[in-house]
Design a protein around this motif. Structure first.
Motif, PDB file in Angstrom:
ATOM      1  N   SER A  79       0.821  -1.218   0.000  1.00 16.69           N
ATOM      2  CA  SER A  79       0.000   0.000   0.000  1.00 16.69           C
ATOM      3  C   SER A  79       0.854   1.267   0.000  1.00 16.69           C
ATOM      4  N   GLY A  80       2.069   1.186   0.518  1.00 14.00           N
ATOM      5  CA  GLY A  80       2.933   2.361   0.560  1.00 14.00           C
ATOM      6  C   GLY A  80       3.915   2.443  -0.593  1.00 14.00           C
ATOM      7  N   LEU A  81       3.867   1.453  -1.504  1.00 16.88           N
ATOM      8  CA  LEU A  81       4.889   1.375  -2.556  1.00 16.88           C
ATOM      9  C   LEU A  81       4.812   2.557  -3.526  1.00 16.88           C
ATOM     10  N   ASP A  82       3.609   2.934  -3.946  1.00 16.99           N
ATOM     11  CA  ASP A  82       3.480   4.039  -4.904  1.00 16.99           C
ATOM     12  C   ASP A  82       4.073   5.337  -4.357  1.00 16.99           C
ATOM     13  N   ASP A  83       3.760   5.631  -3.105  1.00 15.23           N
ATOM     14  CA  ASP A  83       4.287   6.859  -2.497  1.00 15.23           C
ATOM     15  C   ASP A  83       5.808   6.809  -2.395  1.00 15.23           C
ATOM     16  N   GLN A  84       6.329   5.650  -2.031  1.00 12.03           N
ATOM     17  CA  GLN A  84       7.778   5.510  -1.909  1.00 12.03           C
ATOM     18  C   GLN A  84       8.456   5.663  -3.265  1.00 12.03           C
ATOM     19  N   LEU A  85       7.844   5.110  -4.310  1.00 13.57           N
ATOM     20  CA  LEU A  85       8.423   5.215  -5.653  1.00 13.57           C
ATOM     21  C   LEU A  85       8.425   6.656  -6.140  1.00 13.57           C
ATOM     22  N   LYS A  86       7.395   7.416  -5.778  1.00 12.75           N
ATOM     23  CA  LYS A  86       7.367   8.838  -6.151  1.00 12.75           C
ATOM     24  C   LYS A  86       8.516   9.587  -5.500  1.00 12.75           C
ATOM     25  N   LEU A  87       8.755   9.298  -4.236  1.00 12.73           N
ATOM     26  CA  LEU A  87       9.872   9.942  -3.537  1.00 12.73           C
ATOM     27  C   LEU A  87      11.202   9.562  -4.176  1.00 12.73           C
ATOM     28  N   LEU A  88      11.341   8.301  -4.536  1.00  6.94           N
ATOM     29  CA  LEU A  88      12.599   7.813  -5.104  1.00  6.94           C
ATOM     30  C   LEU A  88      12.822   8.298  -6.528  1.00  6.94           C
ATOM     31  N   SER A  89      11.745   8.721  -7.218  1.00  2.00           N
ATOM     32  CA  SER A  89      11.893   9.180  -8.599  1.00  2.00           C
ATOM     33  C   SER A  89      12.774  10.426  -8.688  1.00  2.00           C
ATOM     34  N   ARG A  90      12.909  11.132  -7.562  1.00  2.00           N
ATOM     35  CA  ARG A  90      13.759  12.328  -7.546  1.00  2.00           C
ATOM     36  C   ARG A  90      15.248  11.977  -7.500  1.00  2.00           C
ATOM     37  N   THR A  91      15.547  10.788  -7.043  1.00  2.00           N
ATOM     38  CA  THR A  91      16.962  10.439  -6.838  1.00  2.00           C
ATOM     39  C   THR A  91      17.430   9.240  -7.660  1.00  2.00           C
ATOM     40  N   THR A  92      16.496   8.401  -8.121  1.00  2.00           N
ATOM     41  CA  THR A  92      16.870   7.175  -8.830  1.00  2.00           C
ATOM     42  C   THR A  92      16.157   7.114 -10.175  1.00  2.00           C
ATOM     43  N   ALA A  93      16.922   7.129 -11.271  1.00  2.00           N
ATOM     44  CA  ALA A  93      16.325   7.183 -12.610  1.00  2.00           C
ATOM     45  C   ALA A  93      15.745   5.832 -13.046  1.00  2.00           C
ATOM     46  N   ASN A  94      16.421   4.749 -12.693  1.00  2.00           N
ATOM     47  CA  ASN A  94      16.002   3.424 -13.150  1.00  2.00           C
ATOM     48  C   ASN A  94      14.732   2.981 -12.416  1.00  2.00           C
ATOM     49  N   PRO A  95      13.635   2.675 -13.130  1.00  2.00           N
ATOM     50  CA  PRO A  95      12.384   2.292 -12.455  1.00  2.00           C
ATOM     51  C   PRO A  95      12.519   1.025 -11.618  1.00  2.00           C
ATOM     52  N   ASN A  96      13.282   0.046 -12.108  1.00  2.00           N
ATOM     53  CA  ASN A  96      13.497  -1.163 -11.312  1.00  2.00           C
ATOM     54  C   ASN A  96      14.357  -0.867 -10.088  1.00  2.00           C
ATOM     55  N   GLY A  97      15.339   0.022 -10.262  1.00  2.00           N
ATOM     56  CA  GLY A  97      16.158   0.430  -9.118  1.00  2.00           C
ATOM     57  C   GLY A  97      15.308   1.060  -8.030  1.00  2.00           C
ATOM     58  N   ARG A  98      14.316   1.841  -8.424  1.00  2.00           N
ATOM     59  CA  ARG A  98      13.423   2.462  -7.428  1.00  2.00           C
ATOM     60  C   ARG A  98      12.663   1.402  -6.637  1.00  2.00           C
ATOM     61  N   ILE A  99      12.203   0.369  -7.335  1.00  2.00           N
ATOM     62  CA  ILE A  99      11.476  -0.708  -6.651  1.00  2.00           C
ATOM     63  C   ILE A  99      12.391  -1.441  -5.675  1.00  2.00           C
ATOM     64  N   PHE A 100      13.621  -1.721  -6.094  1.00  5.26           N
ATOM     65  CA  PHE A 100      14.552  -2.422  -5.211  1.00  5.26           C
ATOM     66  C   PHE A 100      14.918  -1.563  -3.998  1.00  5.26           C
ATOM     67  N   TYR A 101      15.129  -0.277  -4.230  1.00  2.00           N
ATOM     68  CA  TYR A 101      15.413   0.601  -3.094  1.00  2.00           C
ATOM     69  C   TYR A 101      14.210   0.666  -2.155  1.00  2.00           C
ATOM     70  N   ALA A 102      13.002   0.633  -2.708  1.00  2.00           N
ATOM     71  CA  ALA A 102      11.794   0.662  -1.872  1.00  2.00           C
ATOM     72  C   ALA A 102      11.746  -0.562  -0.953  1.00  2.00           C
TER      73      ALA A 102
END
Length: 202
Positions: A79-102
């Motif tokens: 449930s919190g993944l979308d919000d976390q990915l939005k935050l990470l979009s500012r620092t991580t360009a790779n979409p899969n990288g954002r998911i792994f960091y999440a």
């Protein structure tokens, strides 16, 4: 007026039930640090400040309580993944990288649970559930355009998830779930994802 009185009488019961459930979940999490998979209703009741009967009123047995607790954590992650990915979009360009960091960030926030899981190779069910929850969001070129991706329970996907869990487990064990030391782990996960995509196309 009578309906309002009934509602008022029911509300304290619901709040009491929710407080007991939260107390149980907190107690289970604390006990799992030391006794994962080997805790008893007596231990949970004592740690939560509740009676054993209250424990059984909520869950048929402790194993089910642990499963329910894990489901709550997976739901919290999802449930919190979308919000976390939005935050990470500012620092991580790779979409899969954002998911792994999440995933790593979530584990860091709950390190009291995941550090124990990463250190115990025989009890990593929750870690598998977290990775399985994230899998459908990954961008993986498994097949040429227009052809369906393999199901999440297919042999190839299971092998990929197993490998990913192994990479994450080693990060958790080596760093004590410190996301600040997660770059190498994320790079390994990205490499595993690329290798999985290549092998699927052969």
């Amino acid at each position: 007026m009578m309906g309002i009185e009934k509602q008022n009488r029911k509300t304290p019961h619901n709040r009491r039930y929710e407080r007991s459930e939260c107390a149980m979940q907190s107690a289970i999490l604390k006990l799992l640090k030391r006794h994962r998979g080997r805790i008893t209703a007596r231990q949970v009741a004592k740690a939560a400040g509740l009676s054993r009967q209250t424990i059984y009123n909520h869950h048929p047995n402790i194993n089910q309580a642990i499963i329910n607790n894990e489901e709550v954590l997976v739901e919290e992650f999802s449930s919190g993944l979308d919000d976390q990915l939005k935050l990470l979009s500012r620092t991580t360009a790779n979409p899969n990288g954002r998911i792994f960091y999440a995933i790593l960030i979530f584990m860091t926030r709950h390190k009291e649970i995941f550090c124990q899981i990463c250190a115990d190779r025989n009890n990593q069910g929750l870690l598998y559930k977290i990775v399985e929850a994230a899998y459908p969001r990954l961008e993986i070129t498994w097949l040429p355009m227009g052809m369906p991706a393999p199901e999440a329970n297919s042999e190839r996907v299971e092998a990929y998830i197993h490998k990913s869990v192994g990479i994450i487990r080693r990060w958790g064990e080596d760093t004590h779930c410190d996301v600040r030391r997660g770059d190498r782990c994320v790079n390994s996960l990205l490499q595993a994802t690329a290798e999985a995509a290549r092998s699927r196309l052969q």
